[in-house]
Design a protein around this motif. Sequence first.
Motif, PDB file in Angstrom:
ATOM      1  N   GLU A  55      -4.986   5.988   1.416  1.00  0.00           N
ATOM      2  CA  GLU A  55      -5.074   5.763   2.861  1.00  0.00           C
ATOM      3  C   GLU A  55      -6.521   5.852   3.343  1.00  0.00           C
ATOM      4  O   GLU A  55      -6.939   5.103   4.227  1.00  0.00           O
ATOM      5  CB  GLU A  55      -4.198   6.766   3.616  1.00  0.00           C
ATOM      6  CG  GLU A  55      -2.713   6.518   3.484  1.00  0.00           C
ATOM      7  CD  GLU A  55      -2.248   5.265   4.212  1.00  0.00           C
ATOM      8  OE1 GLU A  55      -2.877   4.886   5.223  1.00  0.00           O
ATOM      9  OE2 GLU A  55      -1.240   4.669   3.779  1.00  0.00           O
ATOM     10  N   ILE A  58      -8.195   2.621   2.274  1.00  0.00           N
ATOM     11  CA  ILE A  58      -7.723   1.525   3.128  1.00  0.00           C
ATOM     12  C   ILE A  58      -8.386   1.601   4.502  1.00  0.00           C
ATOM     13  O   ILE A  58      -8.746   0.575   5.091  1.00  0.00           O
ATOM     14  CB  ILE A  58      -6.183   1.544   3.245  1.00  0.00           C
ATOM     15  CG1 ILE A  58      -5.551   1.195   1.889  1.00  0.00           C
ATOM     16  CG2 ILE A  58      -5.706   0.552   4.306  1.00  0.00           C
ATOM     17  CD1 ILE A  58      -4.048   1.412   1.832  1.00  0.00           C
ATOM     18  N   GLN A  91     -11.835  -1.982  -3.289  1.00  0.00           N
ATOM     19  CA  GLN A  91     -10.602  -2.450  -3.922  1.00  0.00           C
ATOM     20  C   GLN A  91     -10.540  -2.040  -5.384  1.00  0.00           C
ATOM     21  O   GLN A  91      -9.465  -1.733  -5.902  1.00  0.00           O
ATOM     22  CB  GLN A  91     -10.501  -3.973  -3.804  1.00  0.00           C
ATOM     23  CG  GLN A  91     -10.142  -4.461  -2.411  1.00  0.00           C
ATOM     24  CD  GLN A  91     -10.022  -5.979  -2.367  1.00  0.00           C
ATOM     25  OE1 GLN A  91     -10.961  -6.695  -2.730  1.00  0.00           O
ATOM     26  NE2 GLN A  91      -8.878  -6.472  -1.943  1.00  0.00           N
ATOM     27  N   SER A 124       3.303   2.414   5.701  1.00  0.00           N
ATOM     28  CA  SER A 124       1.882   2.650   5.969  1.00  0.00           C
ATOM     29  C   SER A 124       1.381   1.683   7.041  1.00  0.00           C
ATOM     30  O   SER A 124       1.265   0.477   6.811  1.00  0.00           O
ATOM     31  CB  SER A 124       1.059   2.470   4.690  1.00  0.00           C
ATOM     32  OG  SER A 124      -0.324   2.441   4.996  1.00  0.00           O
ATOM     33  N   GLN A 126      -1.636   1.548   8.244  1.00  0.00           N
ATOM     34  CA  GLN A 126      -2.950   1.023   7.865  1.00  0.00           C
ATOM     35  C   GLN A 126      -2.816  -0.161   6.914  1.00  0.00           C
ATOM     36  O   GLN A 126      -3.533  -1.153   7.045  1.00  0.00           O
ATOM     37  CB  GLN A 126      -3.779   2.120   7.201  1.00  0.00           C
ATOM     38  CG  GLN A 126      -4.335   3.160   8.146  1.00  0.00           C
ATOM     39  CD  GLN A 126      -5.538   3.858   7.547  1.00  0.00           C
ATOM     40  OE1 GLN A 126      -6.594   3.920   8.162  1.00  0.00           O
ATOM     41  NE2 GLN A 126      -5.387   4.388   6.353  1.00  0.00           N
ATOM     42  N   TYR A 127      -1.930  -0.034   5.945  1.00  0.00           N
ATOM     43  CA  TYR A 127      -1.728  -1.139   5.007  1.00  0.00           C
ATOM     44  C   TYR A 127      -1.297  -2.394   5.757  1.00  0.00           C
ATOM     45  O   TYR A 127      -1.777  -3.493   5.484  1.00  0.00           O
ATOM     46  CB  TYR A 127      -0.681  -0.762   3.955  1.00  0.00           C
ATOM     47  CG  TYR A 127      -0.358  -1.891   3.005  1.00  0.00           C
ATOM     48  CD1 TYR A 127      -1.164  -2.140   1.900  1.00  0.00           C
ATOM     49  CD2 TYR A 127       0.736  -2.728   3.217  1.00  0.00           C
ATOM     50  CE1 TYR A 127      -0.886  -3.184   1.026  1.00  0.00           C
ATOM     51  CE2 TYR A 127       1.022  -3.770   2.357  1.00  0.00           C
ATOM     52  CZ  TYR A 127       0.213  -3.995   1.261  1.00  0.00           C
ATOM     53  OH  TYR A 127       0.488  -5.043   0.414  1.00  0.00           O
ATOM     54  N   ARG A 128      -0.413  -2.227   6.732  1.00  0.00           N
ATOM     55  CA  ARG A 128       0.076  -3.388   7.478  1.00  0.00           C
ATOM     56  C   ARG A 128      -1.039  -3.980   8.334  1.00  0.00           C
ATOM     57  O   ARG A 128      -1.163  -5.210   8.454  1.00  0.00           O
ATOM     58  CB  ARG A 128       1.266  -2.974   8.354  1.00  0.00           C
ATOM     59  CG  ARG A 128       2.093  -4.133   8.853  1.00  0.00           C
ATOM     60  CD  ARG A 128       2.703  -4.928   7.733  1.00  0.00           C
ATOM     61  NE  ARG A 128       3.422  -4.073   6.795  1.00  0.00           N
ATOM     62  CZ  ARG A 128       3.799  -4.440   5.586  1.00  0.00           C
ATOM     63  NH1 ARG A 128       3.480  -5.646   5.138  1.00  0.00           N
ATOM     64  NH2 ARG A 128       4.454  -3.614   4.807  1.00  0.00           N
ATOM     65  N   GLU A 131      -3.126  -6.076   6.032  1.00  0.00           N
ATOM     66  CA  GLU A 131      -2.491  -7.355   5.729  1.00  0.00           C
ATOM     67  C   GLU A 131      -2.621  -8.320   6.904  1.00  0.00           C
ATOM     68  O   GLU A 131      -2.906  -9.503   6.714  1.00  0.00           O
ATOM     69  CB  GLU A 131      -1.021  -7.146   5.371  1.00  0.00           C
ATOM     70  CG  GLU A 131      -0.797  -6.554   3.994  1.00  0.00           C
ATOM     71  CD  GLU A 131       0.205  -7.342   3.171  1.00  0.00           C
ATOM     72  OE1 GLU A 131       0.999  -8.106   3.763  1.00  0.00           O
ATOM     73  OE2 GLU A 131       0.193  -7.199   1.934  1.00  0.00           O
ATOM     74  N   ARG A 233      -1.415  -5.335  -5.983  1.00  0.00           N
ATOM     75  CA  ARG A 233       0.032  -5.483  -5.793  1.00  0.00           C
ATOM     76  C   ARG A 233       0.773  -5.462  -7.125  1.00  0.00           C
ATOM     77  O   ARG A 233       1.831  -4.836  -7.257  1.00  0.00           O
ATOM     78  CB  ARG A 233       0.333  -6.810  -5.080  1.00  0.00           C
ATOM     79  CG  ARG A 233       0.057  -6.837  -3.584  1.00  0.00           C
ATOM     80  CD  ARG A 233       0.129  -8.258  -3.094  1.00  0.00           C
ATOM     81  NE  ARG A 233       0.210  -8.363  -1.641  1.00  0.00           N
ATOM     82  CZ  ARG A 233       0.040  -9.491  -0.969  1.00  0.00           C
ATOM     83  NH1 ARG A 233      -0.240 -10.608  -1.638  1.00  0.00           N
ATOM     84  NH2 ARG A 233       0.137  -9.525   0.338  1.00  0.00           N
ATOM     85  N   HIS A 236       0.772  -2.009  -8.637  1.00  0.00           N
ATOM     86  CA  HIS A 236       1.708  -1.204  -7.843  1.00  0.00           C
ATOM     87  C   HIS A 236       3.134  -1.456  -8.308  1.00  0.00           C
ATOM     88  O   HIS A 236       3.900  -0.525  -8.588  1.00  0.00           O
ATOM     89  CB  HIS A 236       1.561  -1.565  -6.362  1.00  0.00           C
ATOM     90  CG  HIS A 236       2.462  -0.797  -5.453  1.00  0.00           C
ATOM     91  ND1 HIS A 236       2.728  -1.203  -4.160  1.00  0.00           N
ATOM     92  CD2 HIS A 236       3.176   0.344  -5.638  1.00  0.00           C
ATOM     93  CE1 HIS A 236       3.546  -0.338  -3.596  1.00  0.00           C
ATOM     94  NE2 HIS A 236       3.840   0.611  -4.464  1.00  0.00           N
TER      95      HIS A 236
END
Length: 280
Positions: A55, A58, A91, A124, A126-128, A131, A233, A236
Amino acid sequence: MKKRELEKTIHTDLSRDDDYGGYLQLDKLLNAQIPLSDPPHHDEMLFIIQHQVAELWIKLVIHEVGGAIAHLRNDDLPQAIKNLARVRHVQNQLYSQWNVLDTLTPSEYAEFRHVFGKASGLQSAQYRILEFALGNKSRSMLVVYEHQPEWHARLVTALESPSLYEEFLMHLARRGMPVPEHVIDRDFSEMRDEDRDVIAVLKTIYENRTDHWSRYEICEALMDIANNFQFWRFHHMKTVERIIGHKTGSGGSSGVSFLKKALDIEFFPELIRVRTELGT
């Protein structure tokens, strides 16, 4: 054994407010790992720290993408390129973290998985946001965050704002390249189909890279970021498969099957399509 003495010039007259720990808020940070298993399961600490560190990374990626967007709006490509170069390095850190979590075995994870209930990385915010900032927009995802008004508001802003790629296309239009008006004057919360005219503009950049060097660098930086995201991805998905097989995800998703679907989503499909067009 050699010994290093404390140098006399090193500061020791410090308060807790102006030392290293105070600046980094380490009291908060290092006390934020609270295992729920009772007694605490040894491997739950790994699981918590892995996700907290992700997090933080990100958060930095969102910060750097935001900086790149600001520079693109000012038509300052060299500074945007610098931001995107940093994103690529972050990344790499995110990707490498999966190797640590891969040391968690299925039987170890099963002993504490029940304690976090419905919590899932799917939630999450932050992840969204990231994206959305990279162009994978979906208004239907907002329902997951309705219980968090502040995050929901940030997500709506990210959904309705131009993505990093769209800001690049607007830069190209301002500089006289024939990007169609309907591509840059539209509802940015909606995904659009590939556009032949945009691909033609990108082809011009690639075929005349000496004349468009900074734009060419942006294109390649975007492709690096997109590829790195796909690598992340994939790892993951494989880590989840390795640890829980094909069980249902903790957030209610189908688990591995749900994660596999993300591999079919490309952030910048026109930058992929132009590669097919080059040399023809």
